[in-house]
Design an enzyme around this catalytic site. Sequence first.
Site, short mmCIF file in Angstrom:
data_model
loop_
_atom_site.label_atom_id
_atom_site.label_comp_id
_atom_site.label_asym_id
_atom_site.label_seq_id
_atom_site.Cartn_x
_atom_site.Cartn_y
_atom_site.Cartn_z
N LYS A 24 58.52 39.51 71.96
CA LYS A 24 57.61 40.45 71.31
C LYS A 24 56.54 39.79 70.43
O LYS A 24 55.44 40.28 70.31
CB LYS A 24 58.41 41.44 70.45
CG LYS A 24 59.09 42.52 71.25
CD LYS A 24 59.77 43.50 70.32
CE LYS A 24 60.19 44.73 71.08
NZ LYS A 24 60.77 45.75 70.21
N ASP A 53 56.77 51.09 69.52
CA ASP A 53 58.09 51.20 68.88
C ASP A 53 58.11 52.20 67.71
O ASP A 53 58.95 53.09 67.67
CB ASP A 53 58.56 49.84 68.36
CG ASP A 53 59.15 48.99 69.48
OD1 ASP A 53 59.58 49.57 70.49
OD2 ASP A 53 59.19 47.76 69.32
#
Length: 272
Positions: free
Chosen positions: A69, A105
């Site tokens: 990420k 997210d």
Amino acid sequence: MKINGETKLIGFFGSTFRTSKMYAMYNAVFEKLSLNFVYVPFDVVDIKKGVEAIKTLGIHAVGVTIPFKISIMEHLDELDENAKKIGAVNVVVNRNGKLIGGNTDGKGGVRALREKTEVKRKKIILLGAGGAARALAFAIKDEGGNLTIVNRTISEAEALAKVVDCRFGGLEKLPELLPTTDILINSTSVGMIPHNNQSLVDKKFLHKKLTVMDIVSNPKETKLLREAKESGCQIVFADRMLLWQGVLKFKIYTGVEPPVDVMEKALQITSH
Ligand code: ATR
């Protein structure tokens, strides 16, 4: 599913590529809506080369998770506003050879909360100050939530609160803050198997007006969520966040709003 010369490839980059539920979720909707896309796993060894492969092979987009990420960011051409603020990427789209990183997210977490409660103007405690907390903190602020970050290491809470522009405190603040709090979110790893007998919040401070969400998905019902349920709180399971961040990614991948019920069914989750 019919694969032909026009099929757009969406890949998954992350260490959980073997066990991810995302293949079932996305491919079920591609099938249902007759969209010519396919979602497939990649065993990425070197992230720089993985990113090059997106361009070389004309891969339409990739979903990104741990451990890439953060490390993927320097290899991309652009980051959208969410990815920039959060400092992490969970989705990459290939726009005519230009790779753009995004992050769904935090927004997914807010959408999950909004199934049970408004977020705007609500008093919210976010437990934790790591990567997951960071994504949620920006999304909650964007939604107009009244946020306090509470963390074991207070300097970490302070650092995050400074960039997000909200209040902060240590865990000892919980007894004082909780009675007037509307939403409590655990964004730490506390409660995860094998430490599933742990919770950062004493049950006696949980009250009926509280909505409690946990980012820990294993077990599905953490000690915190179990005690919250027993105390009459509304609860939000981590798999609702997983669902909603996926719904948001689907829109990024295809430009199409997905039928959430089909994704839910593929994930075999419910809101109860
Ligand atoms: P992630 O990126 O998944 O959010 P992380 O960056 O390691 O993971 O963050 C973990 C978070 O869980 C931190 O807020 C951490 O608190 P500290 O900043 O004090 O380390 C919190 N955490 C982990 N284990 C904890 C424990 N046993 N008690 C309290 N907080 C804990």
